[in-house]
Motif scaffolding. Structure first.
Motif, PDB file in Angstrom:
ATOM      1  N   GLY A  78       0.822  -1.198   0.000  1.00 30.32           N
ATOM      2  CA  GLY A  78       0.000   0.000   0.000  1.00 30.32           C
ATOM      3  C   GLY A  78       0.859   1.252   0.000  1.00 30.32           C
ATOM      4  N   SER A  79       0.607   2.149   0.935  1.00 31.34           N
ATOM      5  CA  SER A  79       1.380   3.386   1.036  1.00 31.34           C
ATOM      6  C   SER A  79       2.497   3.290   2.067  1.00 31.34           C
ATOM      7  N   LYS A  80       2.760   2.083   2.560  1.00 37.58           N
ATOM      8  CA  LYS A  80       3.743   1.905   3.634  1.00 37.58           C
ATOM      9  C   LYS A  80       4.795   0.872   3.259  1.00 37.58           C
ATOM     10  N   CYS A  81       5.884   0.883   4.023  1.00 42.02           N
ATOM     11  CA  CYS A  81       6.922  -0.127   3.897  1.00 42.02           C
ATOM     12  C   CYS A  81       7.247  -0.629   5.299  1.00 42.02           C
ATOM     13  N   ALA A  96       6.127   5.410   5.976  1.00 43.31           N
ATOM     14  CA  ALA A  96       5.069   5.819   5.064  1.00 43.31           C
ATOM     15  C   ALA A  96       5.643   6.658   3.932  1.00 43.31           C
ATOM     16  N   THR A  97       4.956   6.677   2.800  1.00 40.01           N
ATOM     17  CA  THR A  97       5.372   7.530   1.691  1.00 40.01           C
ATOM     18  C   THR A  97       5.212   8.993   2.100  1.00 40.01           C
ATOM     19  N   PRO A  98       6.073   9.871   1.607  1.00 41.39           N
ATOM     20  CA  PRO A  98       5.906  11.302   1.906  1.00 41.39           C
ATOM     21  C   PRO A  98       4.683  11.857   1.193  1.00 41.39           C
ATOM     22  N   LYS A  99       4.332  13.071   1.509  1.00 42.94           N
ATOM     23  CA  LYS A  99       3.170  13.693   0.874  1.00 42.94           C
ATOM     24  C   LYS A  99       3.338  13.694  -0.643  1.00 42.94           C
ATOM     25  N   PRO A 100       2.227  13.543  -1.399  1.00 39.74           N
ATOM     26  CA  PRO A 100       0.845  13.425  -0.932  1.00 39.74           C
ATOM     27  C   PRO A 100       0.583  12.096  -0.244  1.00 39.74           C
ATOM     28  N   ALA A 101      -0.247  12.121   0.755  1.00 39.55           N
ATOM     29  CA  ALA A 101      -0.526  10.935   1.557  1.00 39.55           C
ATOM     30  C   ALA A 101      -1.268   9.883   0.738  1.00 39.55           C
ATOM     31  N   ASN A 102      -1.114   8.648   1.185  1.00 41.81           N
ATOM     32  CA  ASN A 102      -1.823   7.504   0.592  1.00 41.81           C
ATOM     33  C   ASN A 102      -1.408   7.178  -0.838  1.00 41.81           C
ATOM     34  N   ALA A 103      -0.275   7.722  -1.298  1.00 42.13           N
ATOM     35  CA  ALA A 103       0.245   7.308  -2.598  1.00 42.13           C
ATOM     36  C   ALA A 103       0.785   5.894  -2.485  1.00 42.13           C
ATOM     37  N   THR A 104       0.751   5.150  -3.567  1.00 40.66           N
ATOM     38  CA  THR A 104       1.236   3.766  -3.557  1.00 40.66           C
ATOM     39  C   THR A 104       2.755   3.739  -3.529  1.00 40.66           C
ATOM     40  N   TRP A 105       3.305   2.941  -2.604  1.00 44.23           N
ATOM     41  CA  TRP A 105       4.765   2.761  -2.531  1.00 44.23           C
ATOM     42  C   TRP A 105       5.150   1.779  -3.626  1.00 44.23           C
ATOM     43  N   GLY A 106       6.007   2.220  -4.553  1.00 42.06           N
ATOM     44  CA  GLY A 106       6.398   1.377  -5.688  1.00 42.06           C
ATOM     45  C   GLY A 106       7.710   0.666  -5.477  1.00 42.06           C
ATOM     46  N   SER A 119       6.842   6.749  -5.126  1.00 50.53           N
ATOM     47  CA  SER A 119       5.412   6.761  -4.831  1.00 50.53           C
ATOM     48  C   SER A 119       4.656   7.423  -5.971  1.00 50.53           C
ATOM     49  N   GLY A 120       3.433   6.952  -6.172  1.00 52.29           N
ATOM     50  CA  GLY A 120       2.616   7.480  -7.255  1.00 52.29           C
ATOM     51  C   GLY A 120       1.226   6.882  -7.246  1.00 52.29           C
ATOM     52  N   PRO A 121       0.531   6.940  -8.376  1.00 53.83           N
ATOM     53  CA  PRO A 121      -0.857   6.505  -8.421  1.00 53.83           C
ATOM     54  C   PRO A 121      -1.066   5.001  -8.343  1.00 53.83           C
ATOM     55  N   ASP A 122      -0.055   4.199  -8.730  1.00 55.06           N
ATOM     56  CA  ASP A 122      -0.211   2.748  -8.696  1.00 55.06           C
ATOM     57  C   ASP A 122       1.161   2.088  -8.600  1.00 55.06           C
ATOM     58  N   GLN A 123       1.183   0.760  -8.678  1.00 54.70           N
ATOM     59  CA  GLN A 123       2.425   0.011  -8.516  1.00 54.70           C
ATOM     60  C   GLN A 123       3.366   0.152  -9.713  1.00 54.70           C
ATOM     61  N   ASN A 124       2.847   0.576 -10.849  1.00 54.23           N
ATOM     62  CA  ASN A 124       3.664   0.681 -12.056  1.00 54.23           C
ATOM     63  C   ASN A 124       4.333   2.033 -12.211  1.00 54.23           C
ATOM     64  N   ARG A 144      10.613  15.326  -6.905  1.00 48.53           N
ATOM     65  CA  ARG A 144       9.460  15.206  -7.785  1.00 48.53           C
ATOM     66  C   ARG A 144       9.938  14.870  -9.189  1.00 48.53           C
ATOM     67  N   ALA A 145       9.161  14.037  -9.889  1.00 50.96           N
ATOM     68  CA  ALA A 145       9.482  13.653 -11.260  1.00 50.96           C
ATOM     69  C   ALA A 145       8.213  13.746 -12.099  1.00 50.96           C
ATOM     70  N   GLY A 146       8.389  13.779 -13.406  1.00 45.97           N
ATOM     71  CA  GLY A 146       7.225  13.840 -14.275  1.00 45.97           C
ATOM     72  C   GLY A 146       6.401  12.571 -14.191  1.00 45.97           C
ATOM     73  N   LEU A 147       6.969  11.484 -14.707  1.00 45.89           N
ATOM     74  CA  LEU A 147       6.323  10.172 -14.634  1.00 45.89           C
ATOM     75  C   LEU A 147       7.408   9.114 -14.767  1.00 45.89           C
ATOM     76  N   VAL A 148       7.566   8.289 -13.744  1.00 48.30           N
ATOM     77  CA  VAL A 148       8.618   7.280 -13.706  1.00 48.30           C
ATOM     78  C   VAL A 148       7.979   5.900 -13.693  1.00 48.30           C
ATOM     79  N   HIS A 149       8.353   5.052 -14.635  1.00 46.55           N
ATOM     80  CA  HIS A 149       7.961   3.661 -14.579  1.00 46.55           C
ATOM     81  C   HIS A 149       8.900   2.972 -13.591  1.00 46.55           C
TER      82      HIS A 149
END
Length: 240
Positions: A78-81, A96-106, A119-124, A144-149
Motif C-alpha cells: 500500500g502506502s507503507k513499507c 510511510a510515503t511522503p506527501k501526498p498521503a496515501n500514494a502507492t509505494w512502488g 510513490s505514485g498513483p499505482d504500482q507501475n 518530484r518527477a514527471g512520470l517514472v515507470h
C-alpha cells in the motif's frame, strides 16, 4: 532439500510475482499476501505470517516490493513499507510515503543507511522518488518527477537512476537531433512477442525519455540526459 512452502499460498508463476531473496543464510519468499522466512540450507520454515497487500505481481512491467539486508526485510505494501526482523518476521518499524498521503509505494531499495522508495498513483508508475533515514525514520529527501515507470529505477555507486517519461520540450528536441546510434541500425524482429502491440512499418509512436541520476545522499540531480527509445522492445509489421 525439497519441501515447503508448497503451492497452496504461493502466487501462480504466470502472474510473475516477486522472486525470493537470499541474505545471511535465509530465503524470504512471497506468497498470496503472505511471507515466509526459510533456512536456505535445509528448507526449515523459520517464520511465516500473513500481511495484507504484501503481494506484487506483474513484476516484468513494474518492480518487486521486497529488499533485504542482514538487519531487515523491507516489504512495501500500500502506502507503507514494513521493516521486518529477518530472524522472526516481527515488524520492527513502519515507514510511510511522503506527501501526498496515501500514494502507492512502488520501488524499494536500501544502502543500509537509507531506505529508498518511489510513490505514485499505482504500482507501475511514480511521480516522486525519496529516501528515508533508517536511524530515526526521518525523511532525508524527496524528488518530484514527471512520470517514472518503477521498472526503470536502480540504486548503485551512491546514485539513484530512473527514466522520466515526461521530458521537457528542450530535452525532446535534443534527443531527436542526437546522432543515430549503432543500436538504431539493428533490425527489428519480424515476429512479435506475446502481449506486444503490432505497428505498421513507419508508424511506431515516438518514445523519448530523460535518464536522470540523483545523489543518493542528498537527492540532488546530478545530470539529466534525454534518450530516444522509439522502437525499443516494440514489434512492427513489415510489408513485403
Amino acid at each position: 532439500w525439497f519441501g515447503r512452502p508448497g503451492m497452496a499460498k504461493v502466487v501462480d508463476r504466470h502472474a510473475r510475482a516477486a522472486a525470493p531473496l537470499f541474505v545471511n543464510g535465509r530465503l524470504f519468499h512471497q506468497g498470496i499476501n503472505y511471507l515466509w522466512g526459510i533456512d536456505a540450507y535445509n528448507g526449515f520454515i523459520l517464520w511465516e505470517r500473513a500481511i495484507p497487500g504484501a503481494m506484487r505481481t506483474g513484476v516484468s512491467n513494474t518492480c518487486g516490493n521486497l529488499c533485504a539486508t542482514r538487519d531487515g526485510l523491507f516489504v512495501a505494501t500500500g502506502s507503507k513499507c514494513l521493516r521486518l526482523d529477518p530472524e522472526t518476521g516481527r515488524t520492527l518499524t513502519t515507514h510511510a510515503t511522503p506527501k501526498p498521503a496515501n500514494a502507492t509505494w512502488g520501488w524499494v531499495a536500501t544502502d543500509n543507511v537509507r531506505l529508498f522508495g518511489s510513490s505514485g498513483p499505482d504500482q507501475n508508475r511514480s511521480t516522486r522518488v525519496f529516501a528515508i533515514e533508517l536511524e530515526g525514520g526521518k525523511l532525508a529527501w524527496a524528488c518530484r518527477a514527471g512520470l517514472v515507470h518503477n521498472s526503470s529505477l536502480a540504486l548503485g555507486e551512491g546514485r539513484v537512476f530512473f527514466l522520466d517519461a515526461r521530458p521537457t520540450a528542450e530535452e525532446t528536441e535534443a534527443a531527436r537531433q542526437a546522432p543515430k546510434r549503432k543500436l538504431d541500425e539493428v533490425p527489428l524482429p519480424r515476429v512479435p512477442m506475446p502481449g506486444q502491440p503490432y505497428y505498421p512499418a513507419g508508424a511506431i509512436p515516438t518514445d523519448i525519455r530523460t535518464l536522470v541520476a540523483l545523489d543518493a545522499q542528498t537527492g540532488r540531480v546530478l545530470w539529466r540526459v534525454p534518450v530516444d527509445l522509439t522502437a525499443m522492445g516494440k514489434c512492427i509489421i513489415r510489408r513485403r
